[in-house]
Scaffold this active site. Sequence first.
Site, PDB file in Angstrom:
ATOM      1  N   CYS A  88       0.850  -1.187   0.000  1.00 42.39           N
ATOM      2  CA  CYS A  88       0.000   0.000   0.000  1.00 42.39           C
ATOM      3  C   CYS A  88       0.887   1.239   0.000  1.00 42.39           C
ATOM      4  O   CYS A  88       1.863   1.308   0.757  1.00 42.39           O
ATOM      5  CB  CYS A  88      -0.897  -0.018   1.231  1.00 42.39           C
ATOM      6  SG  CYS A  88      -2.014   1.394   1.346  1.00 42.39           S
ATOM      7  N   HIS A 130      -9.172  -3.589  -2.028  1.00 41.90           N
ATOM      8  CA  HIS A 130      -8.217  -2.735  -1.314  1.00 41.90           C
ATOM      9  C   HIS A 130      -8.696  -1.283  -1.293  1.00 41.90           C
ATOM     10  O   HIS A 130      -8.708  -0.638  -0.237  1.00 41.90           O
ATOM     11  CB  HIS A 130      -6.849  -2.847  -2.008  1.00 41.90           C
ATOM     12  CG  HIS A 130      -5.748  -2.093  -1.361  1.00 41.90           C
ATOM     13  ND1 HIS A 130      -4.727  -2.718  -0.689  1.00 41.90           N
ATOM     14  CD2 HIS A 130      -5.475  -0.765  -1.297  1.00 41.90           C
ATOM     15  CE1 HIS A 130      -3.879  -1.802  -0.224  1.00 41.90           C
ATOM     16  NE2 HIS A 130      -4.314  -0.606  -0.598  1.00 41.90           N
ATOM     17  N   GLU A 131      -9.107  -0.775  -2.440  1.00 35.79           N
ATOM     18  CA  GLU A 131      -9.521   0.630  -2.517  1.00 35.79           C
ATOM     19  C   GLU A 131     -10.855   0.883  -1.811  1.00 35.79           C
ATOM     20  O   GLU A 131     -11.017   1.908  -1.153  1.00 35.79           O
ATOM     21  CB  GLU A 131      -9.564   1.113  -3.969  1.00 35.79           C
ATOM     22  CG  GLU A 131      -8.228   1.039  -4.694  1.00 35.79           C
ATOM     23  CD  GLU A 131      -7.057   1.669  -3.962  1.00 35.79           C
ATOM     24  OE1 GLU A 131      -7.220   2.692  -3.265  1.00 35.79           O
ATOM     25  OE2 GLU A 131      -5.939   1.118  -4.077  1.00 35.79           O
ATOM     26  N   HIS A 134     -10.134   1.161   1.804  1.00 33.72           N
ATOM     27  CA  HIS A 134      -9.632   2.504   2.152  1.00 33.72           C
ATOM     28  C   HIS A 134     -10.794   3.465   2.388  1.00 33.72           C
ATOM     29  O   HIS A 134     -10.800   4.216   3.366  1.00 33.72           O
ATOM     30  CB  HIS A 134      -8.763   3.079   1.022  1.00 33.72           C
ATOM     31  CG  HIS A 134      -7.319   2.768   1.142  1.00 33.72           C
ATOM     32  ND1 HIS A 134      -6.560   3.092   2.244  1.00 33.72           N
ATOM     33  CD2 HIS A 134      -6.471   2.169   0.272  1.00 33.72           C
ATOM     34  CE1 HIS A 134      -5.310   2.712   2.053  1.00 33.72           C
ATOM     35  NE2 HIS A 134      -5.235   2.143   0.864  1.00 33.72           N
TER      36      HIS A 134
END
Length: 161
Positions: A88, A130-131, A134
């Site tokens: 990341c 993953h995004e 976030h």
Amino acid sequence: MTIRQIRVVPDPVLRTPCDTIDAITPGVERLVQDLLDTVDDPGRAGVSANQIGVNLRAFSYNIDGKIGYLLNPKVLELKGEQYGDEGCLSLPGLWFKTRRAEYAKVEGIDLKGNKVVLEGHGIMARMLQHETDHLDGHVYIDRLEKEERRQAMHYLRTHAA
């Protein structure tokens, strides 16, 4: 062209769930352009808005030479499992094997308000998860197995600025 600085842990913006984009404004259009400019760099698979200090649900991606973005993403479907290396930009120097779904399907909108569906396997599925993590205020180390998480936390404590 504006390449924005990436926020790193322990910046609190990375742990704050992002707000839904309620209207496409000139500010949102500039945000998308900044996200696209920032992700267009070798080795970058995705950049979320909070990684550049903006608390809105948007991310950009750069997978297999295809660059794009999504606003207000919501995970619709996850299938299978993959276990592979993940890193990341907000955790420089850390790479750990992370469990993710092998397939992911995410829905959001574009700058015209049109519905957009992104889906894929492998690295595309990993990036989508993953995004969106976030944007929900999570970083990938939250998903690590117990021992790997312990190692990651030790690294962060000993390498803190």
